[in-house]
Enzyme design. Structure first.
Site, mmCIF file in Angstrom:
data_model
loop_
_atom_site.group_PDB
_atom_site.id
_atom_site.type_symbol
_atom_site.label_atom_id
_atom_site.label_comp_id
_atom_site.label_asym_id
_atom_site.label_seq_id
_atom_site.Cartn_x
_atom_site.Cartn_y
_atom_site.Cartn_z
ATOM 1 C CE LYS A 132 -3.778 -2.047 2.810
ATOM 2 N NZ LYS A 132 -4.609 -1.803 4.146
ATOM 3 C CG HIS A 135 -0.002 7.554 2.774
ATOM 4 N ND1 HIS A 135 -0.615 8.388 3.983
ATOM 5 C CD2 HIS A 135 -0.812 6.419 2.799
ATOM 6 C CE1 HIS A 135 -1.341 7.418 4.707
ATOM 7 N NE2 HIS A 135 -1.667 6.254 4.066
ATOM 8 C CG HIS A 138 2.765 5.843 6.340
ATOM 9 N ND1 HIS A 138 2.254 5.555 5.236
ATOM 10 C CD2 HIS A 138 2.084 4.512 7.286
ATOM 11 C CE1 HIS A 138 1.383 4.593 5.228
ATOM 12 N NE2 HIS A 138 1.348 3.899 6.459
HETATM 13 N N1 ARG Z 1 0.673 -1.499 9.866
HETATM 14 C C1 ARG Z 1 -0.308 -0.645 10.702
HETATM 15 C C2 ARG Z 1 -0.642 0.645 10.007
HETATM 16 O O1 ARG Z 1 -0.272 0.959 9.002
HETATM 17 C C3 ARG Z 1 0.613 0.062 11.947
HETATM 18 C C4 ARG Z 1 1.181 -1.034 12.776
HETATM 19 C C5 ARG Z 1 1.371 -0.335 14.123
HETATM 20 N N2 ARG Z 1 1.816 -1.387 15.123
HETATM 21 C C6 ARG Z 1 1.233 -2.439 15.575
HETATM 22 N N3 ARG Z 1 2.089 -3.132 16.350
HETATM 23 N N4 ARG Z 1 0.054 -2.522 15.588
HETATM 24 O O2 ARG Z 1 -1.816 0.851 10.248
#
Ligand code: ARG
Length: 577
Positions: A132, A135, A138
């Site tokens: 994905k 962007h 982040h």
């Molecule tokens: N990959 C997730 C996102 O982009 C964030 C992960 C954050 N860390 C976790 N341990 N849930 O929304």
């Protein structure tokens, strides 16, 4: 300033004891009560005497008056009683004999607290969802997360930075289906993550399908995607090969952005790493009697805590983001024995983490209160919100590229002969974006205006980096350090030192509140004070040798503290601009 506060506090305690033998006042508490007056012309520190009024059975004004009469010596220049406050001015002699030599001695280590010695912190940040777009949403997790890591390291913590990649889940089923329908290998090898995102966006936008071309309608595509993911989960080699390739392609791309930011991770264990660690936690949930079946799915009921249920297994038995987060929390505790485990994500996940932490507590893990969620607000660009699914997003790499391009053209105009311009333009362009972002409280929603961020005049990254370069250039011109005697002769010098010596306090506040913006604002304070000093005081052309020597040394101190603070918020040091 912490030391100064403590020494003032000790004196105050001594005097209070003289006023009333029974008063039991602790220097550490008094130090906490010392405030910074709103206007430095009133003093450098202020002690409110209102709370003492009861114990000493006197009015605050009277207490302030009698303390002012006797408070002197050490770092204190003078003390004055004003409306129940004791206003204290710090002596130039102390700044020059103690503060300045300390900074020169400890260099970029000056101000480092010892808070974290012997302790370990795990930080989960950046963590993009593979394939994905990476962007500007982040940006927050990436730079807040890394700043928190640097801050904790500075305070002596052992830190483990984890990029918990979103590298598992139904989106891979979707991507596999889309790839087989529309993708081809060469195109993706060449176009990288952009092509993957295109495929992802395309499958999400497909509604009616096209039976003639063999493209199923939306609902069928969704089912096919789930099937492909299910195949992945049950070890289908073809699918796993594709998945691995997608992850590698994406990582390659992220690495470029991380490099621009000077970020390295200690671990890239993403969601997929926990696939084989989930069953044990599901067992544990069952043993504790925490799992309930709800419409075929397995949930943890959290109604008692005013939260919706935590969905752990879907009705087809497949796992979720939530399931992997339970496994990851436990694994990290067992592996790193952390004292604190920090997660940095957007505020959209506040509920997720409240639920997760509660479930960890209910499972009987007594370290649940070492888990910390650090949320941040949304980012928009020129007022536009970002959405992933439509493909209508601003990529972080594009934002950086644009900023670098603009800085390059400004620099071509301002300083056409500059050597190493590309690297500097990158540091300033990326720095502008980072600084603009981090100078706001993290929880605030931010509207990004690139022109503002890039301005050399406002309270911006380019401005503070330019200030750093200015200090470096003074030092370069000064040449080898000469000998001299340190002496403070003007207000600009002492004002600057009084700011520099607040560094440790700022670092502690930033750690306490998980708030890198404290450091960004501190950098602005230093820059303002240094530029005032630079414009109002002759440094290299000072006639008196000792004055010149002192001013060069003050400039050196500014370089150390600014440089160190830059490092805490992902800002690169620019010796030249
Ligand atoms: N990959 C997730 C996102 O982009 C964030 C992960 C954050 N860390 C976790 N341990 N849930 O929304």
């Amino acid at each position: 300033m912490l030391k100064i506060k403590l020494s003032v506090a000790e004196k105050i305690c001594g005097l209070v004891k003289l006023l009333n033998e029974a008063a039991d006042l602790k220097p550490a508490d008094v130090a906490q009560m010392l405030e910074y007056p709103p206007d430095t012309s009133m003093g450098d520190l202020a002690f409110p005497c209102f709370k003492l009024s009861k114990t000493l059975r006197r009015s605050p004004a009277l207490i302030a008056g009698s303390l002012a009469e006797k408070l002197s010596g050490g770092c204190i220049e003078k003390a004055e009683a004003v409306n129940g406050y004791l206003n204290i001015k710090i002596s130039d002699g102390y700044l020059c004999d103690n503060v300045l030599p300390q900074i020169l001695d400890r260099k970029e280590n000056y101000g480092a607290p010892t808070l974290g010695e012997g302790k370990t912190v795990v930080l989960d940040y950046s963590s993009p969802n593979v394939a994905k777009p990476f962007h500007i949403g982040h940006l927050g997790t990436t730079v807040i997360g890394h700043s928190l890591k640097r801050l904790h390291e500075f305070a002596g913590y052992k830190c483990i930075g984890i990029n918990y990649l979103g590298d598992w889940g139904t989106q891979f089923g979707k991507l596999i289906v889309a790839y087989r329908l529309w993708g081809n290998k060469e195109e993706i090898e060449e176009g990288g993550i952009d092509k993957l995102v295109e495929l992802y966006v395309r499958i999400n936008n497909e509604i009616k399908g096209n039976p003639e071309k063999g493209i199923p309608p939306r609902d069928d595509l969704a089912q096919l995607s789930r099937d492909e993911f299910h195949k992945m989960e049950t070890g289908d080699e073809e699918n796993l090969k594709l998945w691995k390739w997608f992850v590698e392609m994406s990582l390659k791309e992220y690495e470029k952005t991380y490099k621009q930011l000077g970020i390295e991770f200690d671990s890239y264990n993403g969601e997929s790493f926990y696939v084989d660690k989930m069953p044990a936690q599901i067992e544990a949930l069952k043993e504790k009697g925490l799992l309930k079946t709800d419409d075929g799915a397995s949930i943890v009921d959290l109604s008692e805590y005013d939260m919706p249920p935590f969905l752990v297994l879907k009705s087809d038995g497949s796992t979720l983001y939530t399931t992997r987060d339970i496994a990851a929390a436990v694994y990290r505790k067992q592996t790193y024995h952390f004292d604190k485990s920090i997660y940095v994500t957007s505020n959209q996940q506040i509920l997720h983490f409240r639920q997760l932490f509660k479930v960890i507590e209910l499972m009987g893990y007594d370290w649940y209160d070492e888990l910390v969620h650090v949320p941040y607000g949304t980012v928009s660009i020129n007022g536009e919100k970002l959405a992933t699914r439509t493909g209508n997003v601003v990529l972080l790499k594009d934002l950086f590229a644009l900023a670098i391009e603009k800085v390059t053209s400004i620099m071509e105009e301002k300083n056409p002969d500059l050597r190493g311009r590309d690297d500097i333009a990158e540091a300033v362009g990326v720095g502008a974006v980072v600084f603009y972002y981090l100078s706001n409280n993290r929880i605030k929603d931010i509207n990004f205006v690139l022109e503002e961020a890039l301005s050399f005049d406002g309270n911006t990254g380019p401005y503070v980096q330019y200030t750093y370069a200015r200090a470096c250039s003074v030092l370069e011109k000064a040449g080898e350090s000469e000998k001299g005697k340190l002496k403070i002769t003007c207000e600009e010098e002492s004002a600057l030192l009084k700011i520099l010596c607040q560094y440790e306090e700022k670092v502690l506040a930033a750690i306490r509140d998980y708030e890198p913006s404290v450091i960004a604002r501190f950098i602005l304070d230093i820059a303002a004070a240094f530029n005032r000093f630079y414009h109002n005081c002759q440094i290299l052309s000072a006639e008196d040798e000792d004055v010149r020597y002192t001013r060069i040394k003050i400039t050196e101190a500014v370089k150390y503290v600014l440089g160190s603070a830059f490092g805490l918020i992902c800002l690169k040091k620019t010796e030249k601009i």
